[in-house]
Motif scaffolding. Sequence first.
Motif, PDB file in Angstrom:
ATOM      1  N   VAL A 152      51.724  44.093  39.931  1.00 46.57           N
ATOM      2  CA  VAL A 152      52.121  42.797  39.354  1.00 46.57           C
ATOM      3  C   VAL A 152      51.723  42.727  37.876  1.00 46.57           C
ATOM      4  O   VAL A 152      52.512  42.312  37.017  1.00 46.57           O
ATOM      5  CB  VAL A 152      51.461  41.638  40.145  1.00 46.57           C
ATOM      6  CG1 VAL A 152      51.722  40.306  39.451  1.00 46.57           C
ATOM      7  CG2 VAL A 152      51.971  41.613  41.578  1.00 46.57           C
ATOM      8  N   HIS A 179      48.399  46.176  44.830  1.00 42.09           N
ATOM      9  CA  HIS A 179      49.432  45.151  44.674  1.00 42.09           C
ATOM     10  C   HIS A 179      49.295  44.459  43.318  1.00 42.09           C
ATOM     11  O   HIS A 179      50.263  44.300  42.569  1.00 42.09           O
ATOM     12  CB  HIS A 179      49.328  44.119  45.807  1.00 42.09           C
ATOM     13  CG  HIS A 179      50.436  43.117  45.811  1.00 42.09           C
ATOM     14  ND1 HIS A 179      51.458  43.129  46.735  1.00 42.09           N
ATOM     15  CD2 HIS A 179      50.716  42.086  44.986  1.00 42.09           C
ATOM     16  CE1 HIS A 179      52.302  42.142  46.484  1.00 42.09           C
ATOM     17  NE2 HIS A 179      51.868  41.486  45.428  1.00 42.09           N
ATOM     18  N   VAL A 180      48.058  44.068  43.018  1.00 44.90           N
ATOM     19  CA  VAL A 180      47.828  43.361  41.751  1.00 44.90           C
ATOM     20  C   VAL A 180      48.116  44.282  40.562  1.00 44.90           C
ATOM     21  O   VAL A 180      48.679  43.851  39.553  1.00 44.90           O
ATOM     22  CB  VAL A 180      46.394  42.794  41.695  1.00 44.90           C
ATOM     23  CG1 VAL A 180      46.054  42.315  40.293  1.00 44.90           C
ATOM     24  CG2 VAL A 180      46.261  41.634  42.685  1.00 44.90           C
ATOM     25  N   HIS A 186      40.327  35.461  44.537  1.00 43.78           N
ATOM     26  CA  HIS A 186      41.690  35.967  44.355  1.00 43.78           C
ATOM     27  C   HIS A 186      42.171  36.762  45.577  1.00 43.78           C
ATOM     28  O   HIS A 186      43.268  36.552  46.069  1.00 43.78           O
ATOM     29  CB  HIS A 186      41.776  36.847  43.110  1.00 43.78           C
ATOM     30  CG  HIS A 186      41.486  36.117  41.836  1.00 43.78           C
ATOM     31  ND1 HIS A 186      41.382  36.740  40.622  1.00 43.78           N
ATOM     32  CD2 HIS A 186      41.265  34.806  41.591  1.00 43.78           C
ATOM     33  CE1 HIS A 186      41.114  35.852  39.685  1.00 43.78           C
ATOM     34  NE2 HIS A 186      41.033  34.671  40.253  1.00 43.78           N
ATOM     35  N   TRP A 187      41.304  37.677  46.024  1.00 40.91           N
ATOM     36  CA  TRP A 187      41.828  38.559  47.078  1.00 40.91           C
ATOM     37  C   TRP A 187      41.996  37.838  48.391  1.00 40.91           C
ATOM     38  O   TRP A 187      42.932  38.107  49.143  1.00 40.91           O
ATOM     39  CB  TRP A 187      41.027  39.853  47.192  1.00 40.91           C
ATOM     40  CG  TRP A 187      39.898  39.891  48.171  1.00 40.91           C
ATOM     41  CD1 TRP A 187      38.586  39.749  47.882  1.00 40.91           C
ATOM     42  CD2 TRP A 187      39.978  40.131  49.583  1.00 40.91           C
ATOM     43  NE1 TRP A 187      37.838  39.859  49.022  1.00 40.91           N
ATOM     44  CE2 TRP A 187      38.651  40.103  50.076  1.00 40.91           C
ATOM     45  CE3 TRP A 187      41.023  40.363  50.473  1.00 40.91           C
ATOM     46  CZ2 TRP A 187      38.367  40.294  51.418  1.00 40.91           C
ATOM     47  CZ3 TRP A 187      40.727  40.542  51.809  1.00 40.91           C
ATOM     48  CH2 TRP A 187      39.417  40.507  52.284  1.00 40.91           C
ATOM     49  N   PHE A 242      44.941  45.266  48.051  1.00 42.42           N
ATOM     50  CA  PHE A 242      45.032  44.140  47.108  1.00 42.42           C
ATOM     51  C   PHE A 242      45.079  44.655  45.675  1.00 42.42           C
ATOM     52  O   PHE A 242      45.905  44.227  44.866  1.00 42.42           O
ATOM     53  CB  PHE A 242      43.811  43.232  47.319  1.00 42.42           C
ATOM     54  CG  PHE A 242      43.573  42.222  46.220  1.00 42.42           C
ATOM     55  CD1 PHE A 242      44.457  41.174  45.995  1.00 42.42           C
ATOM     56  CD2 PHE A 242      42.440  42.322  45.419  1.00 42.42           C
ATOM     57  CE1 PHE A 242      44.214  40.245  44.987  1.00 42.42           C
ATOM     58  CE2 PHE A 242      42.197  41.394  44.410  1.00 42.42           C
ATOM     59  CZ  PHE A 242      43.081  40.362  44.191  1.00 42.42           C
ATOM     60  N   ASP A 270      51.332  36.079  43.982  1.00 45.34           N
ATOM     61  CA  ASP A 270      51.301  37.537  43.840  1.00 45.34           C
ATOM     62  C   ASP A 270      49.938  38.080  43.435  1.00 45.34           C
ATOM     63  O   ASP A 270      49.621  39.226  43.727  1.00 45.34           O
ATOM     64  CB  ASP A 270      52.356  37.977  42.820  1.00 45.34           C
ATOM     65  CG  ASP A 270      53.751  37.695  43.336  1.00 45.34           C
ATOM     66  OD1 ASP A 270      53.992  37.951  44.533  1.00 45.34           O
ATOM     67  OD2 ASP A 270      54.590  37.195  42.566  1.00 45.34           O
ATOM     68  N   THR A 271      49.151  37.268  42.748  1.00 46.75           N
ATOM     69  CA  THR A 271      47.837  37.744  42.314  1.00 46.75           C
ATOM     70  C   THR A 271      46.700  37.013  43.026  1.00 46.75           C
ATOM     71  O   THR A 271      45.552  37.433  42.946  1.00 46.75           O
ATOM     72  CB  THR A 271      47.644  37.514  40.804  1.00 46.75           C
ATOM     73  OG1 THR A 271      47.782  36.119  40.534  1.00 46.75           O
ATOM     74  CG2 THR A 271      48.671  38.296  39.992  1.00 46.75           C
ATOM     75  N   GLN A 322      43.819  40.947  34.814  1.00 49.14           N
ATOM     76  CA  GLN A 322      43.369  39.954  35.801  1.00 49.14           C
ATOM     77  C   GLN A 322      41.885  40.168  36.032  1.00 49.14           C
ATOM     78  O   GLN A 322      41.428  41.280  36.267  1.00 49.14           O
ATOM     79  CB  GLN A 322      44.126  40.095  37.123  1.00 49.14           C
ATOM     80  CG  GLN A 322      43.633  39.052  38.145  1.00 49.14           C
ATOM     81  CD  GLN A 322      44.515  38.939  39.371  1.00 49.14           C
ATOM     82  OE1 GLN A 322      45.669  39.363  39.345  1.00 49.14           O
ATOM     83  NE2 GLN A 322      43.982  38.374  40.442  1.00 49.14           N
ATOM     84  N   TRP A 367      45.185  35.919  48.083  1.00 49.14           N
ATOM     85  CA  TRP A 367      46.269  36.914  48.165  1.00 49.14           C
ATOM     86  C   TRP A 367      46.485  37.343  49.614  1.00 49.14           C
ATOM     87  O   TRP A 367      47.611  37.475  50.070  1.00 49.14           O
ATOM     88  CB  TRP A 367      45.892  38.125  47.286  1.00 49.14           C
ATOM     89  CG  TRP A 367      46.870  39.249  47.353  1.00 49.14           C
ATOM     90  CD1 TRP A 367      47.979  39.407  46.580  1.00 49.14           C
ATOM     91  CD2 TRP A 367      46.843  40.355  48.261  1.00 49.14           C
ATOM     92  NE1 TRP A 367      48.631  40.558  46.945  1.00 49.14           N
ATOM     93  CE2 TRP A 367      47.954  41.156  47.975  1.00 49.14           C
ATOM     94  CE3 TRP A 367      45.973  40.761  49.289  1.00 49.14           C
ATOM     95  CZ2 TRP A 367      48.236  42.340  48.665  1.00 49.14           C
ATOM     96  CZ3 TRP A 367      46.243  41.924  49.993  1.00 49.14           C
ATOM     97  CH2 TRP A 367      47.357  42.696  49.675  1.00 49.14           C
ATOM     98  N   ARG A 396      35.744  42.729  44.266  1.00 48.67           N
ATOM     99  CA  ARG A 396      37.004  42.126  43.810  1.00 48.67           C
ATOM    100  C   ARG A 396      38.061  42.157  44.905  1.00 48.67           C
ATOM    101  O   ARG A 396      39.010  41.387  44.870  1.00 48.67           O
ATOM    102  CB  ARG A 396      37.509  42.842  42.557  1.00 48.67           C
ATOM    103  CG  ARG A 396      36.619  42.612  41.355  1.00 48.67           C
ATOM    104  CD  ARG A 396      37.036  43.411  40.136  1.00 48.67           C
ATOM    105  NE  ARG A 396      36.003  43.271  39.130  1.00 48.67           N
ATOM    106  CZ  ARG A 396      34.886  44.003  39.091  1.00 48.67           C
ATOM    107  NH1 ARG A 396      34.699  44.963  39.974  1.00 48.67           N
ATOM    108  NH2 ARG A 396      33.968  43.783  38.172  1.00 48.67           N
TER     109      ARG A 396
END
Lengths: 284, 809
Positions: A271, A267-268, B795-796, A264, B671-672, A184, B799, A259
């Motif tokens: 995933v 968690h990512v 993204h964050w 976070f 989730d991401t 990601q 999330w 980022r």
Amino acid sequence: MIPAAFDYYRPTKMDDVIALLKEHGDDARVMAGGHSLIPMMKLRMAEIPHLIDLQAIDGLNEIFIEDGQMTIGAMVTQHDLINHAGLEAAAPILREAALQIADPQVRYMGTVGGNVANGDPGNDMPGLMQCLDATFLLVGPDGERSVAARDFYEAAYMTAREDEEVLTSVSIPAPQGGYAYEKQKRKIGDYATAAAAVQIIKEDGKCTAASIAMTNLSDTPIYSVDAGAALVGTAVDAAALNAAKAAMLGDIDPTEDNRGPVAFKKHVAGVILARAIERAWSRA
Amino acid sequence: MKDEVESRDDRVANLKGMGCSRKRVEDARFTQGKGNYVDDIKLDGMLFGDFVRSPYAHARITSINAEEALKVPGVLAVLTAADLEPLGLHWMPTLAGDKQMVLADGKVLFQGQEVAFVVAEDRFAAADGIEAVEVEYEELPVIVDPFEAMKTDVVLREDLVADDGSIPDGAHGPRTHPNHIFTWEAGEKEATQQVLDNAEVLVEESMYYHRTHPCPLETCGCVASMDKVNGKLTLWGTFQAPHAIRTVVSLISGIEEHNIRVVSPDIGGGFGNKVGAYPGYVCSVVASIVTGKPVKWIEDRMDNLMTTAFARDYHMTGKISATKEGKITGLHCHVTADHGGFDACADPTKFPAGFMNICTGSYDIPTAFLEVDGVYTNKAPGGVSYRCSFRVTEAVYFIERMVEVLAIELGMDAAELRRINFIKKEQFPYKAALGWEYDSGDYHTAWDKALTSVDYDGLRAEQAQRVEDFKAGKTRKLMGVGLSFFTEIVGAGPVKNCDILGLGMFDSCEIRIHPTGSAIARLGTISQGQGHATTFAQILASEIGLPADSITIEEGDTDTAPYGLGTYGSRSTPVAGAATAMAGRKIRAKAQMIAAYLLEVHDNDVEFDVDRFVVKGAPEKFKTMKEIAFAAYNQAIPGIEPGLEAVSYYDPPNMTYPFGAYVCVMDIDVDTGVPEIRRFYALDDCGTRINPMIIEGQVHGGLTEALAVALGQEIAYDDMGNVKTGTLMDFFLPTAWEVPNYETDHTVTPSPHHPIGAKGVGESPHVGGVPCFSNAVHDAFRAFGLRQTNMPHDHWRIWKTANELGLHD
């Protein structure tokens, strides 16, 4: 964005490279594609009075595949890696990962050797090489020695390579089973928010071996022995995935940056790892 | 080819006039690397200057020692504020009525501020010289939060506090705190309060429109060359307003304006980043005067991101009231505007918050009130870029979020809520509650076309199913349908209410027809990629009947171009485009007299037809414009001066009000936090369309900027005032990879007061796009209770929204 003055060398023999490194010690650095080093010099975060370009050294950009062993020269570019049919057949994860590095322009210049030797935790190849149990060949004043990728990284930009040594090639045992490189990132050209390299072997519906490494989630790549072990003997079901995730989370140590915060990233990471395992399993 | 055998359609096609997707004439050089940008300029003996910049956001400077720097080979001089002070150039006026340090005068107010200017034989020596300058700083408390700035005892601008501690008025009236710049009000405060107090439904919401930056491909820079023999200063640079720069340089340097020539060569993107006057320009001029040699200054990427013209940084709180049926009755907006260390916006003098009072949007809102507080903080000055000084982007984001929030409160569909509140076609010209008079619009038609085109009902049904599936554990992706309907206000502007530093915001065009029937037209604007050389020739082609391919358009050289206020704020077509048409009509009027003479009839007996004048009722008797041009120069015509030239200065009677309807369909990985844009539909109504292909290109570009801003692009600071996003690693600049496929569409509602009915389009997609992308993110989570979350939706942050709504449990 202009580096401090430096002397530029373009030797044609490795002996001359080693001699320059011996002569200048800390003040000299070798350069492969230059995609990490040159920006740091331009930002004046790195001052390199003696810059040794490896472009003219013969024999560093070759790829050999024999007896289940791949040898990739340090100056092989990501572009070469992506377009090598033999490598794609022997270790398709290399291509899958390399395609997720930056953009075509960078991949034309960026090399495997530079990527693994620089010790930048953001680079994708170090974690990949740990997953594949690669060995790095180092050449120095006292000759050659090999260091396992899994033993190479000590901290950010700190590796087992001595100042007077040059990383000349990477050897990889041809991997077995299913594979996946899942990453990601915020955009093209970015380092990973989280990335996972997975190789997995399936026999009779059960996992018999799994190798897992994570990228940009600590100050080194993280080869998670426990995460791989959590899958062995299972059918890679939800429980096994959760166990692998939990094991991996015990090994990584991400820090907050643009980022996102640590919660976070963890968690990512979970995933991304689960997705990588599922994809690798489906290919196993 | 004989004119006689050409059909009228052929003649129209040959002109490549308005409405034609003529290929851009600029692209031949741009696509071959043959553009001529400021850094391409190389003059004999040219020196290079660059800045020592502050590593601190707020500090006192106790000493600057240039001794070691002057020993660096190639370094010739190091300028500091002390060197500029005798010339009165250590500070300079900003375009917002404030003043700004050219070089740090005893203290610095933001990270990256210009402290000293190193002049060297080349840029490499300058870079080494910068490293060798020793500056001692004494750190001061850093204020990066504008709300804290209005409470703290820490004074950022001692120069704006009187010796007795009192706070003198600023350029825009009374100030209430040393860090306060202005308070600006529009509308009716008490009447609005009454409406809100008695409302059937009232919603309040706060939102932060983050600080960002347009990051043009080419950074800012200039080359200054003072010719000491003839006393003439030539200044090449990345100027979006070359004439305004000439006037400002004259005013602050004392050099007479006729001795200053400002040239904007090719410009690699502006977006407002290149409107303002920067310390680099002043220092280059001074360095050239001191050394007698040309001096070049070019920003690097980090300088550009960290110090020149940012955008936004608006903290907005809104209250919107409505009937239970959803008819909006009142709107209140309060803004705390973070301007950084100096107020360096480029807003028209009367509007310190630009046109933020367009914040009632496309809706018939009878009562409204707006209040804006401008505040100093320890951040870079600017507030110009991305339509920022005019604040339309902020205003549209504000109202398009408030409407969504109201829809949630009412439990209504957001598309329907918009529809019942749109200003109706028959209400135009429409006088809005906050003062503007909208020229024309047909919002319902545009909205219906947009919703039908995307099968809006189908999307909502699919979304409802997705929510079901998500709740049933069948998917981890949510679907958002982002809507926005925007009304722009562009074409600044009428001199009666728009001026910058007293310079009226008219624009100009000067045309010379050559004897053989080709032409050159010069304008007061300057293209930065918009394709002026293509489109202005098309306007002229239609107006004067000569082929666009035979018309050269030239801009950017103040020695040759007529005075104008430049290109920004989507003003070139509404203002200079109008001047072009009007100048063309003067040409045509004279041509008519010449044609009548040649055809031996009365002036009123000929009429214009595409590329010629014909005798009324006898179309076989005609003179082409080409023939008329030749006659104008080469035939003695009684009572008519030789030559065929015209100039027009156009002061627009009103602003123009382009509008549009955008829909974004987005899937979000819960989730991401990764959003994926499945579809983006953009309907733009910019009035008369000059070149549909260029419009489409501008829409694509603006939408891509909007995507960047909504989904990740920001200039972020930490608590110490350090810029966290100073390189392209962290500053989000989308590539082809991140950009979705755009579907463009249009309606045409001409501006009634513009000579050709055109309204301008450059910034519409940015203005309308940001709320559309943002609303899509919000909409994906609407079913789970989300009302408001701030951009950028990276993204964050997405999330985090999912996490806070319990979607990871």
